[in-house]
Design a protein around this motif. Sequence first.
Motif, PDB file in Angstrom:
ATOM      1  N   VAL A 219       0.863  -1.176   0.000  1.00 52.56           N
ATOM      2  CA  VAL A 219       0.000   0.000   0.000  1.00 52.56           C
ATOM      3  C   VAL A 219       0.901   1.227   0.000  1.00 52.56           C
ATOM      4  O   VAL A 219       1.852   1.310   0.759  1.00 52.56           O
ATOM      5  CB  VAL A 219      -0.939  -0.007   1.229  1.00 52.56           C
ATOM      6  CG1 VAL A 219      -1.983  -1.085   1.090  1.00 52.56           C
ATOM      7  CG2 VAL A 219      -0.168  -0.216   2.515  1.00 52.56           C
ATOM      8  N   ARG A 220       0.608   2.205  -0.844  1.00 55.46           N
ATOM      9  CA  ARG A 220       1.560   3.280  -1.091  1.00 55.46           C
ATOM     10  C   ARG A 220       1.253   4.578  -0.369  1.00 55.46           C
ATOM     11  O   ARG A 220       2.159   5.359  -0.100  1.00 55.46           O
ATOM     12  CB  ARG A 220       1.647   3.550  -2.595  1.00 55.46           C
ATOM     13  CG  ARG A 220       2.068   2.321  -3.385  1.00 55.46           C
ATOM     14  CD  ARG A 220       2.235   2.643  -4.850  1.00 55.46           C
ATOM     15  NE  ARG A 220       2.623   1.463  -5.624  1.00 55.46           N
ATOM     16  CZ  ARG A 220       3.869   1.015  -5.693  1.00 55.46           C
ATOM     17  NH1 ARG A 220       4.831   1.646  -5.069  1.00 55.46           N
ATOM     18  NH2 ARG A 220       4.152  -0.067  -6.392  1.00 55.46           N
ATOM     19  N   LYS A 221       0.002   4.823  -0.033  1.00 52.70           N
ATOM     20  CA  LYS A 221      -0.352   6.126   0.521  1.00 52.70           C
ATOM     21  C   LYS A 221      -0.545   6.160   2.035  1.00 52.70           C
ATOM     22  O   LYS A 221      -0.416   7.214   2.634  1.00 52.70           O
ATOM     23  CB  LYS A 221      -1.638   6.639  -0.152  1.00 52.70           C
ATOM     24  CG  LYS A 221      -1.485   6.884  -1.645  1.00 52.70           C
ATOM     25  CD  LYS A 221      -2.780   7.421  -2.229  1.00 52.70           C
ATOM     26  CE  LYS A 221      -2.638   7.677  -3.731  1.00 52.70           C
ATOM     27  NZ  LYS A 221      -3.891   8.193  -4.318  1.00 52.70           N
ATOM     28  N   PRO A 222      -0.900   5.065   2.690  1.00 52.00           N
ATOM     29  CA  PRO A 222      -1.317   5.154   4.094  1.00 52.00           C
ATOM     30  C   PRO A 222      -0.231   5.683   5.027  1.00 52.00           C
ATOM     31  O   PRO A 222       0.950   5.390   4.863  1.00 52.00           O
ATOM     32  CB  PRO A 222      -1.651   3.704   4.456  1.00 52.00           C
ATOM     33  CG  PRO A 222      -1.915   3.029   3.170  1.00 52.00           C
ATOM     34  CD  PRO A 222      -1.000   3.695   2.200  1.00 52.00           C
ATOM     35  N   ASN A 223      -0.669   6.486   5.989  1.00 47.42           N
ATOM     36  CA  ASN A 223       0.177   6.944   7.083  1.00 47.42           C
ATOM     37  C   ASN A 223      -0.357   6.469   8.427  1.00 47.42           C
ATOM     38  O   ASN A 223       0.099   6.934   9.471  1.00 47.42           O
ATOM     39  CB  ASN A 223       0.287   8.465   7.081  1.00 47.42           C
ATOM     40  CG  ASN A 223       1.042   8.977   5.868  1.00 47.42           C
ATOM     41  OD1 ASN A 223       2.080   8.429   5.502  1.00 47.42           O
ATOM     42  ND2 ASN A 223       0.510  10.008   5.234  1.00 47.42           N
TER      43      ASN A 223
END
Length: 797
Positions: A102-106
Amino acid sequence: MAPGKGNKQEKAAAAQSNVLVAIVLADSFDDLFQPLSFNKPRCLLPLCNVPMIEYTLDFLASSGVKETVVVCKSHSQAIEAYIKQSKWMRAHSPMKIKITIVRKPNSLGEALCEIDDTPFVSDFILCTGVVISNMDLSQLVKAHMANKHKDPEQAMTMLLQEATPSHRLRDKSEESVYVINPRTNRLFSLDSVSSLPKTNELDIPISVITDNPEVEIRADLIDTNVYICSPLVFSMFRDNSDYQTVRRDFIHSISTSPLESATFYAHILAGTSSIGADGRTTINRSASGRRGVSSRGAGSVGSKDEGGISNHDLAYVSHSGYTAGVIDTSSYDAISRDLIARWAYPLCPDSNPADETAYSYNRGAVYKADSVVLGRESRVEHHVMLGSNSHVADFAQVSDSVLGTGCRIGELATVRGSHLFNEAKVGKGSVVERSIIGERVNILDNVFVERGCIIGDDVTIGPNVRVPEFTRIARWLPQEIGDDSSDSENYASSDDESGLDSDSDSDKGNSIGTRNTRTSGSAGERPTAASTAASGTTGNALELESFDLNVVGTSGVGYVWSNVIGGHDRDGVSANTRAWLRRLRTVGSVLGDIATAEEDLSKEQVVSASVKVSDESFEHELRQSIKCSFERDYDVGVAGFEINNLRFTFNGSQEDIRRIVTQEILKSIDVSALPGSAEHVVSRWGELIKRTVSSNLEQVNVVDIVERFCALDGSLEESVRSRLFLLVLRFMYELDIVEDMAIVYWYNKASEKADGDDVSQDLVQKIATFVEWLEEESSSEDEEGEDSGSDEDEDSD
């Protein structure tokens, strides 16, 4: 539709629903392990020399999980590479593993929102990639599934562990309070109470107390980071993706919201907390509405059960076992100690889940791999794990510690309560106290690493420095981009899945070898040969930054790590501003050095003279203070306080204090009344010497000081020199001021020197019999310990 096609699809769906699936969150979304997690994710850091994710996968496979989805954002390439070469990719692997990037999660919530939930047609296990457990969850999963017939709104079952208030796995910063139905184990409410600062208020909905005949308020439970979830959890996270944690945010918000109908349950593993302890309170409400508060045990019977995981449902579910999650460095150390002490048996070092290195169990819970080299005079004491090809030199001590593959411990070095990763080195006379040392770290001679320190990979420290407690040192500065949401977000751009830069990795060796320098470029860049060439500069002339030599030493390589949170550090200064100030300060200092070179040279003699006067004043004042303490018979604590005041006033060194204190104590001995006078003085004031000693090398230095005094003091007659030397060493040994290994080491080194070469051979020969006795005593203690250790092993079996 063709005949029978619908039946096949139904059968396939039914078969899929019977497959137990797990989601493993490989990202931690915090920076608690920085700078160790600079080069690799937390789940790949070693715990007892095994990557932590290996424990998690082994736990899931033993619980009957057939498919596991590993969710990761940062360091995804490293995780994928590890999984591909692991035993889980072999043909006979009992569990299929899929990696989802997953590339966007913070945050945890955003990560779960990006997961394709199509395969999750039935309930699944959710856990972090740093869970260590010896449990089999299969029966608990069945009980959880059976409860859905009673409570269709069931969203999750938490796995909790009982723990006493002093348990080392408890979070010291906050205390979690659970409001539970003791009959059904339904979790009504969950609140976290801050310990720093202390908070005495709980946020519990009043309806929980008034609408239920009996509730139990418990503060003796630890979240294990293992959850059995219903597929509806995905939709709940999509409704609000801001949840940072499962327990503190997700469960707390949903369970206390009047708009949510989802329910939560808890399965509690029995621990060491006792019934009636302060951590558990039961509130009963009778039919007349009156409430009473009493201390009750788990499983107390209230009125009619409204559903839930009853005692009947849990009749075949184990309430014993070990399960814990590594949430910070404190829990990391605690779990490591538990594994070594065999509290999680059969999960222990000699049953290595990685199937790579075999360890043998020895007395005192000492685990040794192949090719371990121990010096004849070395001491490897209780609860130690030695990785393959590790080496412990003569007169070195290791206790309560884990050494990775290829670690080297030098002569007279001490390692206590610490974790050393692969190829770490500790130099001669150095001390590492309750710290975590990364891979390829080189601690040079006479370095003291105080407790709570974290040293990142490839750092060099020393020589002759003291690293203050709770210091973090990194080989590279972080990329101060203002986002600190996960272990790697400070170091890699969002386009780099793995968080590693291949160009930087290839030139890592060159950057390490360039000491006290940084190439031009942004504050977050690692200095590489490529970046140096691009800048058109070589050598030290245009270097913008230097290592923190006041901490890492004159030959050190590394920077003091300071957390950068939300683009600002703890002082409220923005990251970019601080980087700019650092560059300006460094360039300014270079220009200032050039402009004032002649002035500095002219002042050099004056400064040297003032330092000499200051040293003489310090020695004079210190000797007078010690004599005054002797004459007035001060308490040792008062005398030590006066010595510390003088040290800070004159900026005196610990070495000078050790020398002067030892000499003054020896001067106060009445040589005409030996041995009684020597025994009295050393017993009365020896604690002052002991306070100046913190390493084996410093103990050897004390022996050297005593020898030089007895050999050179003009007030001593020749006939008493050797006798005084022997008596003082004997009493110092008996009072634990110096240990036997320090005396033996000094004797061996002194015997090799010529007479008059900084040592008196007459004094050396005088203690020869005493040294032989010390060696015999040490050998007999080892034999007794081996016999008692074998007896303990038989008892444990």
